[in-house]
Design an enzyme around this catalytic site. Structure first.
Site, short mmCIF file in Angstrom:
data_model
loop_
_atom_site.label_atom_id
_atom_site.label_comp_id
_atom_site.label_asym_id
_atom_site.label_seq_id
_atom_site.Cartn_x
_atom_site.Cartn_y
_atom_site.Cartn_z
N GLY A 1 -62.28 -9.95 -54.29
CA GLY A 1 -62.49 -10.67 -55.54
C GLY A 1 -63.47 -10.03 -56.50
O GLY A 1 -63.72 -10.55 -57.58
N GLU B 1 -62.82 -7.27 -48.58
CA GLU B 1 -61.39 -7.10 -48.86
C GLU B 1 -61.11 -6.88 -50.34
O GLU B 1 -60.41 -7.67 -50.97
CB GLU B 1 -60.63 -8.36 -48.42
CG GLU B 1 -60.86 -8.79 -47.00
CD GLU B 1 -60.21 -10.14 -46.68
OE1 GLU B 1 -59.92 -10.91 -47.63
OE2 GLU B 1 -59.97 -10.41 -45.52
N ARG C 1 -58.41 -5.42 -56.43
CA ARG C 1 -58.56 -5.05 -57.83
C ARG C 1 -59.59 -3.94 -58.05
O ARG C 1 -59.35 -2.98 -58.78
CB ARG C 1 -59.00 -6.29 -58.61
CG ARG C 1 -59.13 -6.10 -60.11
CD ARG C 1 -59.80 -7.32 -60.75
NE ARG C 1 -59.24 -8.56 -60.29
CZ ARG C 1 -58.18 -9.16 -60.81
NH1 ARG C 1 -57.58 -8.62 -61.83
NH2 ARG C 1 -57.74 -10.29 -60.31
N TYR D 1 -52.69 -15.16 -67.25
CA TYR D 1 -54.11 -15.49 -67.16
C TYR D 1 -54.83 -15.38 -68.50
O TYR D 1 -56.05 -15.57 -68.55
CB TYR D 1 -54.83 -14.51 -66.21
CG TYR D 1 -54.24 -14.36 -64.84
CD1 TYR D 1 -54.10 -15.46 -63.98
CD2 TYR D 1 -53.85 -13.11 -64.38
CE1 TYR D 1 -53.57 -15.28 -62.71
CE2 TYR D 1 -53.34 -12.93 -63.10
CZ TYR D 1 -53.19 -14.02 -62.27
OH TYR D 1 -52.70 -13.85 -61.03
N CYS E 1 -37.72 -12.90 -73.36
CA CYS E 1 -37.48 -14.12 -74.13
C CYS E 1 -38.35 -15.26 -73.65
O CYS E 1 -37.88 -16.21 -73.01
CB CYS E 1 -36.01 -14.47 -74.06
SG CYS E 1 -35.01 -13.17 -74.78
C1 LIG Z 1 -56.02 -11.38 -53.10
C2 LIG Z 1 -56.95 -11.38 -51.97
C3 LIG Z 1 -57.95 -10.40 -51.88
C4 LIG Z 1 -58.18 -9.36 -52.94
O1 LIG Z 1 -58.60 -9.91 -54.14
P1 LIG Z 1 -59.12 -8.92 -55.31
O2 LIG Z 1 -59.50 -9.84 -56.39
O3 LIG Z 1 -57.98 -8.06 -55.68
O4 LIG Z 1 -60.25 -8.16 -54.76
C5 LIG Z 1 -58.75 -10.41 -50.76
N1 LIG Z 1 -58.60 -11.34 -49.79
C6 LIG Z 1 -57.67 -12.31 -49.86
C7 LIG Z 1 -57.58 -13.29 -48.77
C8 LIG Z 1 -56.82 -12.37 -50.95
O5 LIG Z 1 -55.90 -13.33 -51.02
#
Ligand SMILES: *Cc1c(COP(=O)(O)O)cnc(C)c1O
Length: 411
Positions: free
Chosen positions: A237, A272, A275, A315, A341
């Site tokens: 995230g 994790e 982005r 978004y 469209c």
């Molecule tokens: C989508 C997701 C991520 C990655 O999110 P980013 O914003 O791309 O870093 C990590 N963990 C889980 C569980 C996700 O669903």
């Protein structure tokens, strides 16, 4: 990574107009160097503690991009059997793969157990029951981590908020405790970690700090009950700077997470990011089809639309747009729209650009994450091609779809 040379836009050593001429538009181009640098920055920020960086494949699952990160020693975060297959094919070792998602099927759980991944991230008690059955039938013991919903608002867009009690993700603390007790008593489950992921495009450390504190409190409770874990996975995230300029401060994030886990020096930290590793490495190249003036607005109609890049429509995301050909004053305030469209179909609103004519190429910046991966064939539009820029070389890493791809599988 992106520079103008003699008035033309280059990605590393490659003239983007040349790539567009060779492979057509819409075209996604990714800089290998930028992906590796993003990984290096993150690794550097988290170097004080044993940390496994699991790349969230859904940001950009192309095998060549995934393989680059696997080559750096990254693990993978997957959310479907398809992503798990992709991760394995791209060279991630199973022992570095975590699998989350609220709706894993029996077949997907079976695949995860058979491949021996690092952990299945459990999102509900019934899912844990099914996984236990699956593991029993396979004669295996499945490592698990419970996804804790920390009840923390990440301060991001509602569609990418996952850590509040009203979302479908994870379980509350009471359910989590119950699940860990059951897992500890099971011969076919092994509670090895804990997980939490609060949302996407988060640009403030504070919500992470709060979520990590909730995780740490549960880890202490579990220790009191004799359950010790190998890893704490605090999710992805981490936000990047789009047009608003706000981005996650990685060193500060690392300090905050390390502090919260300081009681457990041997517990491995897992993060994790998706982005963060790919967004800034990619551009979407698109060609201007028409200039259309109405009484109210000045439109540039281009050959890429929300089927290629849905983030602005979905978004309200604001991606910078640069003309491929430098020059002229940016005097025109234009809406850049695609051929789809839907009134929502746009790539940018109120973009400042120099004079543009049909045939000119525009680059939509920071589209290496959730660009191609969220693209579709809506309006029966073949999906774009993707290329990887490696220094002065351009490698086609996904061919443009053709009309036959649109009806493939139809009976
Ligand atoms: C989508 C997701 C991520 C990655 O999110 P980013 O914003 O791309 O870093 C990590 N963990 C889980 C569980 C996700 O669903």
């Amino acid at each position: 990574m992106l520079t103008y040379r003699r008035g033309r836009l280059f990605m590393d050593q490659v003239a983007l107009a040349e790539a567009a001429g060779r492979f057509g538009t819409p075209l996604y181009a990714y800089s290998k160097r930028a992906v590796l640098e993003a990984f290096g920055r993150l690794e550097g920020a988290f170097s004080r503690r044993k940390t496994l960086i699991c790349y969230a494949l859904k940001a950009n699952p192309n095998r060549r991009i995934a393989a680059l990160l696997a080559g750096c020693g990254a693990g993978a975060e997957v959310v479907s059997g398809g992503e798990l297959r992709r991760a394995l094919a791209a060279g991630f070792s199973p022992g570095k793969i975590v699998f989350s998602g609220v709706g894993k099927t029996e077949e997907e759980l079976r695949l995860a157990v058979r491949e021996g991944i690092l952990a299945v991230i459990l999102e509900s008690e019934p899912e844990m029951g099914l996984l236990e059955d699956v593991a029993r039938r396979l004669g295996r013991r499945a490592p698990v981590a419970v996804r804790l919903n920390p009840g923390v608002d990440a301060g991001t867009h509602a569609y990418v908020t996952t850590g509040t009690a009203s979302t479908k993700f994870g379980v509350d603390k009471v359910s989590a405790l119950r699940m860990y007790r059951k897992a500890a008593a099971s011969r076919h489950l092994a509670a090895t970690g804990i997980h939490c992921h609060i949302g996407s495009q988060v640009t403030s450390v504070e919500p992470y700090r709060r979520a990590a504190a909730v995780v740490a409190a549960l880890v202490r409770d579990l220790e009191g009950r004799g359950i010790t874990l190998d890893f704490a996975d605090l999710g992805g995230g981490m936000g990047v700077a789009y047009a608003d300029g706000l981005a996650m401060d990685l060193p500060e994030l690392a300090r905050a997470l390390e502090e919260t886990l300081s009681r457990w020096p041997n517990m491995r930290l897992v993060i994790e990011p998706g982005r963060l590793l790919t967004a800034e490495a990619g551009v979407l190249l698109t060609t201007v089809l028409y200039r259309k003036k109405t009484a109210k607005r000045d439109f540039l109609v281009v050959d890429a639309g929300m089927s290629d890049l849905i983030r602005p429509a979905l978004y309200g995301a604001a991606h910078p747009v640069w003309p491929e050909r430098e020059g002229g004053e940016k005097t025109n305030l234009v809406d850049i729209v695609g051929p789809v469209c839907e009134a929502a179909d746009h790539l940018a609103k109120g973009a400042r650009l120099p004079d543009c004519a049909a045939g000119d190429i525009l680059a939509v910046l920071k589209t290496g994450a959730y660009g191609f991966s969220m693209s579709s064939q809506y309006n029966s539009r073949p999906r774009a091609a993707e290329v990887l820029v490696d220094g002065g070389k351009v490698l086609l890493i996904r061919r443009r779809e053709v009309l036959a791809d649109l009806v493939r599988g139809e009976l």
